[in-house]
Enzyme design. Structure first.
Site, PDB file in Angstrom:
ATOM      1  N   LYS A 279       0.857  -1.340  -0.107  1.00 43.76           N
ATOM      2  CA  LYS A 279       0.042   0.039  -0.236  1.00 43.76           C
ATOM      3  C   LYS A 279       0.850   1.540   0.688  1.00 43.76           C
ATOM      4  CE  LYS A 279      -4.114  -2.054   2.278  1.00 43.76           C
ATOM      5  NZ  LYS A 279      -3.421  -3.177   2.965  1.00 43.76           N
TER       6      LYS A 279
ATOM      7  N   HIS B  17       2.004   4.270  -0.049  1.00 43.40           N
ATOM      8  CA  HIS B  17       1.512   6.242  -0.547  1.00 43.40           C
ATOM      9  C   HIS B  17       2.497   7.202  -0.052  1.00 43.40           C
ATOM     10  CE1 HIS B  17      -2.867   8.559   1.230  1.00 43.40           C
ATOM     11  NE2 HIS B  17      -1.855   9.582   0.503  1.00 43.40           N
ATOM     12  N   ASP B  18       2.409   7.884  -1.262  1.00 43.59           N
ATOM     13  CA  ASP B  18       3.919   8.513  -1.345  1.00 43.59           C
ATOM     14  C   ASP B  18       3.742   9.536  -2.017  1.00 43.59           C
ATOM     15  OD1 ASP B  18       6.464  10.200  -0.332  1.00 43.59           O
ATOM     16  OD2 ASP B  18       7.022   8.287   1.386  1.00 43.59           O
TER      17      ASP B  18
ATOM     18  N   GLN C 292     -13.490 -10.336  11.575  1.00 38.05           N
ATOM     19  CA  GLN C 292     -14.229  -9.445   9.888  1.00 38.05           C
ATOM     20  C   GLN C 292     -16.040  -9.382  10.098  1.00 38.05           C
ATOM     21  OE1 GLN C 292     -12.796  -8.109   7.468  1.00 38.05           O
ATOM     22  NE2 GLN C 292     -10.829  -9.966   7.273  1.00 38.05           N
TER      23      GLN C 292
HETATM   24  O1  C5P Z   1      -8.099 -13.788   7.682  1.00 32.61           O
HETATM   25  P1  C5P Z   1      -8.239 -13.264   7.177  1.00 32.61           P
HETATM   26  O2  C5P Z   1      -8.866 -13.627   6.072  1.00 32.61           O
HETATM   27  O3  C5P Z   1      -9.687 -12.373   7.869  1.00 32.61           O
HETATM   28  O4  C5P Z   1      -7.697 -11.614   6.667  1.00 32.61           O
HETATM   29  C1  C5P Z   1      -8.317 -11.211   5.270  1.00 32.61           C
HETATM   30  C2  C5P Z   1      -7.129  -9.852   5.119  1.00 32.61           C
HETATM   31  O5  C5P Z   1      -7.347  -9.262   3.734  1.00 32.61           O
HETATM   32  C3  C5P Z   1      -5.909  -9.394   6.132  1.00 32.61           C
HETATM   33  O6  C5P Z   1      -4.524  -9.631   5.729  1.00 32.61           O
HETATM   34  C4  C5P Z   1      -6.490  -8.210   5.988  1.00 32.61           C
HETATM   35  O7  C5P Z   1      -5.904  -7.348   6.661  1.00 32.61           O
HETATM   36  C5  C5P Z   1      -6.661  -7.412   5.106  1.00 32.61           C
HETATM   37  N1  C5P Z   1      -8.107  -6.708   4.546  1.00 32.61           N
HETATM   38  C6  C5P Z   1      -9.335  -6.886   5.369  1.00 32.61           C
HETATM   39  N2  C5P Z   1     -10.297  -6.021   5.085  1.00 32.61           N
HETATM   40  C7  C5P Z   1      -9.985  -5.047   3.680  1.00 32.61           C
HETATM   41  C8  C5P Z   1      -8.002  -4.879   3.685  1.00 32.61           C
HETATM   42  C9  C5P Z   1      -7.298  -5.895   3.806  1.00 32.61           C
HETATM   43  O8  C5P Z   1      -9.172  -8.338   6.066  1.00 32.61           O
HETATM   44  N3  C5P Z   1     -10.867  -3.892   3.696  1.00 32.61           N
END
Ligand code: C5P
Length: 238
Positions: free
Chosen positions: A66, A68-69, A194
């Site tokens: 990611k 960003h700069d 999540q």
């Molecule tokens: O273990 P899990 O399936 O929750 O991992 C999801 C991955 O997706 C992690 O690396 C997390 O940082 C990334 N991610 C996310 N939601 C976002 C952007 C990235 O879960 N909006």
């Protein structure tokens, strides 16, 4: 339409600083998923050598750093990443058009087989009130569409987005714009932290190109079995 095979849709999130663990996962999952995603945690701990080692397991790598700069610095970071031959690289769309164009130009220097360059729009940890705090007076969905449209206009290949944004972005940005979607949970997996989850098959059905899946695979008793089950569900559309 894309010809991505069901198992190739999944990039496994290696959210770890433990290189040996990451490599053991990458080796065993090779051929069972599309690739591995390494983020800031892995990259800061294991560096370019770590990325190379994951790649050497025969796995395409999504370098989720990611960037960003200022444009010159982002282009330099992209050029520094190219020898690692990542499959996907990303930058923050909020860095603006000039930054994204500089990044796209740097990626193009890799020629044929160049990495896909995708953008982060609004971090899903941010809600409308967080946007207001940083001076953005828009609904999250509007800001996501604005930044994704700018990313496409600036020559990027796609965006990372949540499942709830997929249909809107697909409708506005066309079938070739890559949509990479985290927050995926098969029915048989725990949701962990999540909050808004969709199943792998549902995400693909609404138009996701690639899925980012971590713990349902990395935390499974048998990660290969979990990955195969996910591929079968995507193939069956259930
Ligand atoms: O273990 P899990 O399936 O929750 O991992 C999801 C991955 O997706 C992690 O690396 C997390 O940082 C990334 N991610 C996310 N939601 C976002 C952007 C990235 O879960 N909006």
């Amino acid at each position: 339409m894309s010809k991505i095979l069901p198992h190739e849709r999944t990039f496994v999130a290696l959210d770890t600083t433990d290189l040996a663990h990451a490599l053991s996962l990458a080796k065993s999952l090779s051929g069972h998923v599309g690739g591995m995603k390494v983020g800031k945690e892995f990259f800061t701990a294991c560096g370019p050598d770590g990325v190379r080692a994951v790649s050497d397991c025969g796995m395409p790598v999504f370098m989720d750093t990611k960037f960003h700069d200022i444009p010159n610095t982002v282009a330099g970071a992209i050029r520094a990443a190219l020898p690692l031959k990542p499959y996907i690289l990303n930058v923050h769309a909020s860095g603006g058009e000039v930054m994204m164009r500089a990044a796209a130009q740097a990626v193009a220097e890799a020629g044929e087989g160049r990495p896909l360059l995708i953008a982060i729009t609004v971090l899903t940890s941010m809600d409308e009130s967080d946007l207001q705090d940083v001076g953005v007076d828009s609904a999250v969905a509007d800001q996501v569409l604005r930044l994704a449209t700018l990313a496409q206009y600036s020559g990027l290949d796609g965006v990372v987005c949540s499942a709830r944004e997929v249909e809107d972005l697909r409708e506005h940005l066309g079938k070739d714009f890559k949509l990479v979607v985290p927050g995926i949970r098969p029915k048989w997996a725990a949701s962990d932290d999540q909050k808004r989850i969709v199943t792998p098959a549902a995400a693909v059905a609404i138009g996701a190109d690639y899925l980012v899946i971590g713990r349902p695979i990395t935390g499974a008793a048998d990660p290969v079995e979990a990955a195969d089950k996910i591929a079968a569900e995507i193939a069956a559309g259930v």
